[in-house]
Enzyme design. Structure first.
Site, short mmCIF file in Angstrom:
data_model
loop_
_atom_site.label_atom_id
_atom_site.label_comp_id
_atom_site.label_asym_id
_atom_site.label_seq_id
_atom_site.Cartn_x
_atom_site.Cartn_y
_atom_site.Cartn_z
N CYS A 1 0.79 -1.23 0.00
CA CYS A 1 0.00 0.00 0.00
C CYS A 1 0.82 1.29 0.00
CB CYS A 1 -0.95 0.01 1.19
SG CYS A 1 -0.13 0.24 2.79
N CYS B 1 1.74 -4.37 8.35
CA CYS B 1 1.45 -2.98 8.02
C CYS B 1 0.10 -2.64 8.67
CB CYS B 1 1.38 -2.80 6.51
SG CYS B 1 0.83 -1.14 6.01
N CYS C 1 12.62 -7.57 12.41
CA CYS C 1 13.23 -8.46 11.43
C CYS C 1 12.22 -8.60 10.29
CB CYS C 1 13.53 -9.80 12.10
SG CYS C 1 14.51 -10.91 11.12
#
Length: 132
Positions: A52, A96, A119
């Site tokens: 996105c 996200c 990570c």
């Protein structure tokens, strides 16, 4: 995010991502260490969500963790944390916060000042060079 929004992101991403990248972003797969585009990347800029475009990490907080994945000691953007009990252990998955793309995991063995090690899979990221 609604299921309709997630479906829209998945449909759009499936048209531009290869199978491996899509599986990492939407099926919580993981790329092999030392194989991603950004594990040893030294650019000056920011790392955005590959799905996105949400800004997630700044290159100034990136460090070499020796793990073979891009590692950051702080997040800049909207990161969601989810308990992950797969593989017989408990970890904290990071996604996200805008679109739900699987990014990787965060651990509490990173450098100061935060002590965190995000990570992250290179396949989940797009790098944008800092404008001078």
């Amino acid at each position: 995010m609604s299921s309709d929004e997630r479906s829209k992101h998945q449909e759009e991403a499936s048209k531009r991502m290869d199978t491996a990248q899509y599986n990492i972003c939407f099926n919580s797969s993981t790329e092999r260490p030392f194989t991603g585009a950004y594990w040893n990347h030294k650019g000056n800029g920011h790392y955005d969500c590959a799905v996105c475009g949400e800004r997630l990490f700044d290159s100034q907080v990136k460090f070499d963790s020796g793990t073979g994945w891009p590692s950051f000691w702080d997040a800049e953007g909207n990161i969601a944390k989810v308990v992950d009990k797969t593989l017989g252990m408990t970890r904290t998955e990071v996604k996200c916060g805008k679109c739900g793309c699987h990014l990787g995991h965060v651990f509490e063995d990173g450098p100061q000042p935060t002590g965190f090690r995000y990570c992250i899979n290179s396949a989940s990221l797009d790098f944008k060079e800092r404008k001078q």
